[in-house]
Design a protein around this motif. Structure first.
Motif, mmCIF file in Angstrom:
data_model
loop_
_atom_site.group_PDB
_atom_site.id
_atom_site.type_symbol
_atom_site.label_atom_id
_atom_site.label_comp_id
_atom_site.label_asym_id
_atom_site.label_seq_id
_atom_site.Cartn_x
_atom_site.Cartn_y
_atom_site.Cartn_z
ATOM 1 N N ALA A 49 30.794 17.102 9.929
ATOM 2 C CA ALA A 49 31.651 18.560 9.160
ATOM 3 C C ALA A 49 31.364 18.920 7.972
ATOM 4 N N ALA A 50 30.801 19.610 7.465
ATOM 5 C CA ALA A 50 30.740 20.185 5.882
ATOM 6 C C ALA A 50 30.986 22.300 5.434
ATOM 7 N N ILE A 51 31.923 22.113 4.197
ATOM 8 C CA ILE A 51 31.445 23.335 4.171
ATOM 9 C C ILE A 51 31.537 23.950 2.644
ATOM 10 N N SER A 52 31.070 24.569 1.949
ATOM 11 C CA SER A 52 30.088 25.069 1.400
ATOM 12 C C SER A 52 31.058 25.369 0.228
ATOM 13 N N TYR A 57 32.271 30.086 1.785
ATOM 14 C CA TYR A 57 32.800 29.248 2.610
ATOM 15 C C TYR A 57 31.834 28.702 3.879
ATOM 16 N N SER A 58 30.859 28.728 3.928
ATOM 17 C CA SER A 58 30.117 28.572 5.564
ATOM 18 C C SER A 58 30.699 26.540 6.244
ATOM 19 N N THR A 59 30.330 26.812 6.713
ATOM 20 C CA THR A 59 30.982 25.749 7.728
ATOM 21 C C THR A 59 29.308 25.048 8.426
ATOM 22 N N ASP A 60 29.701 24.289 8.643
ATOM 23 C CA ASP A 60 28.926 23.180 10.173
ATOM 24 C C ASP A 60 29.559 22.300 10.517
ATOM 25 N N TYR A 61 29.091 21.734 11.657
ATOM 26 C CA TYR A 61 29.630 20.683 12.451
ATOM 27 C C TYR A 61 28.758 20.265 13.468
ATOM 28 N N VAL A 62 28.243 18.734 13.365
ATOM 29 C CA VAL A 62 27.985 17.877 14.629
ATOM 30 C C VAL A 62 28.110 18.463 15.944
ATOM 31 N N VAL A 106 23.191 18.309 5.434
ATOM 32 C CA VAL A 106 23.980 17.118 7.029
ATOM 33 C C VAL A 106 23.467 15.788 6.688
ATOM 34 N N THR A 107 22.556 15.731 4.942
ATOM 35 C CA THR A 107 21.995 14.334 5.347
ATOM 36 C C THR A 107 22.635 12.864 4.119
ATOM 37 N N GLU A 108 23.128 12.397 4.629
ATOM 38 C CA GLU A 108 24.037 11.609 3.871
ATOM 39 C C GLU A 108 23.331 11.553 2.208
#
Length: 124
Positions: A49-52, A57-62, A106-108
């Motif tokens: 997951a990530a938050i801007s 404050y957009s978010t993304d999840y696997v 999303v990439t480390e």
């Protein structure tokens, strides 16, 4: 330079919940997007997951955690959280907090700063 320290991991039964925290030190915390990654034994590290940064404050999840995990941030405390509900044995992993400027990735390899990780173990 940003330093990240995770906490909140532990052992929980399947169906239970945990909240991970990642405390950040360093200037301009609000300029950083924060991400959570995990690495299970014998597997590569994967995006969770990530938050801007403050701009939206957009978010993304696997896909595998959508509807179960929630990422949030408290800029006053320089902390990002990962609320994990309905945990499954396949969520067992070391969870890492990471930071990069501004936008979600999303990439480390696109994250410049990393914490040491916290172990999450979900028993069946």
């Amino acid at each position: 330079q940003v330093q990240l320290v995770e906490s909140g991991g532990g052992l929980v039964q399947a169906g239970g919940s945990l909240r991970l925290s990642c405390a950040a030190s360093g200037p301009t915390f609000t300029s950083y997007a924060l991400g959570w990654f995990r690495q299970a034994p014998g597997k590569e590290r994967e995006f969770v997951a990530a938050i801007s940064s403050w701009a939206g404050y957009s978010t993304d999840y696997v896909d595998s955690v959508k509807g179960r995990f929630t990422i949030s941030r408290d800029n006053a405390k320089n902390t990002v959280y990962l609320q994990m509900n309905s945990l499954k044995p396949e969520d067992t992993a070391v969870y890492y907090c990471a930071a990069r400027l501004y936008t979600i990735r999303v990439t480390e390899r696109e994250y410049a700063y990393w914490g040491q990780g916290t172990q999450v173990t979900v028993s069946s």
